[in-house]
Design an enzyme around this catalytic site. Structure first.
Site: not given
Ligand code: 13P
Length: 265
Positions: A9, A11, A93, A95, A167, A173, A214
């Site tokens: 992903n 992002k 997601h 976010e 997740e 992150g 992460s």
């Molecule tokens: P990170 O791997 O940067 O923690 O993000 C995970 C994520 O949100 C994947 O969709």
């Protein structure tokens, strides 16, 4: 046997000018047998990534899609627009739940729309830190699943290759992962929710559950060692070819071990 999947992903990173080259580099460095690879760039980079991956078996995914087929929705992207660009889509997601106030019900509508268009969905679920600390993580995730999946056509979801990504929001992150025990327990709780609450019965066992938060090449092995976890949904580390090479190499070992075990059974 469930597939082993590594989904990237990206992002809100990369541009149409550089995404194709990054995707091609990752594809070339992750040619391992037995692992399903997916790269999900921003919408505007989909065409470049599709072209760069055309001669590979890496799939292209979008990071979101609108729940309606078409209409007066300024700035939105429909499933029809994704035709020819992407075959997978990330939905729900955290976010987007946070920044676009996406509800479980809306995410469920997107899921149905994606499935009807032949897009393979990755449904994201996960609790925030306060919920985990209060011992409510399983309850929160079960509520998200019921909200998005109640009344949905199980057969269509299964034949459409429906995937779930667990997740935990506090692990995204932050450099802090869930323990592999906790992630595995949640993957089991997810399948138990599908099986009992949503009446999917034994079919719940067919649904791949990924861990995200992460994930790196250094820690993915712990998650892949869990029988209930079928791969990773990776953010930051998925932008680095060296990290992707390491993660997919680990996943290939798991995929081979599972295939060998299946062969012996
Ligand atoms: P990170 O791997 O940067 O923690 O993000 C995970 C994520 O949100 C994947 O969709």
């Amino acid at each position: 046997m469930r597939p082993v999947i590594i989904a990237a992903n990206w992002k809100m990173n990369t541009t149409p000018a550089d995404a194709g080259e990054l995707a091609a580099t990752i594809a070339a460095r992750t040619e391992e047998p037995g692992v399903v690879r997916v790269i999900c760039p921003p919408f505007v980079c989909l065409a470049a990534v599709r072209d760069a991956l055309a001669a590979t078996n890496v799939f292209v995914g979008a990071q979101n899609v609108h729940h309606e087929a078409a209409g007066a929705y300024t700035g939105e992207i429909s499933v029809t627009m994704l035709k020819g660009l992407a075959t997978w889509v990330i939905l729900g997601h955290s976010e987007r739940r946070r920044d676009a106030a996406e509800s479980d019900e809306l995410i469920g509508q997107k899921l149905a729309r994606a499935i009807s268009a032949g897009l393979r969905p990755i449904l994201c679920v996960g609790e925030v830190l306060a919920e985990r600390e209060a011992g409510r993580a399983v309850e929160v995730v079960a509520t998200q699943l019921r909200g998005a999946l109640a009344g949905k056509d199980m057969e269509a979801l299964l034949s459409g290759g429906f995937v779930i990504a667990y997740e935990p929001v506090w692990a995204i992150g932050t450099g802090r992962t869930a323990s592999s025990d906790d992630a595995a327990a949640m993957a089991e709780a997810i399948r138990a929710t599908l099986s009992a609450d949503l009446h999917w019965g034994e079919a719940a066992e067919q649904v791949p559950v990924l861990y995200g938060g992460s994930v790196t090449k250094a820690n993915i092995g712990e998650f892949l060692a869990e029988h209930s976890i079928d791969g990773g949904l990776v953010g930051g580390a998925s932008l680095k070819p060296d990290e992707m090479a390491g993660m997919v190499a680990s996943a290939a070992i798991t995929a081979k071990a599972r295939a060998d075990a299946e062969g012996r059974a």
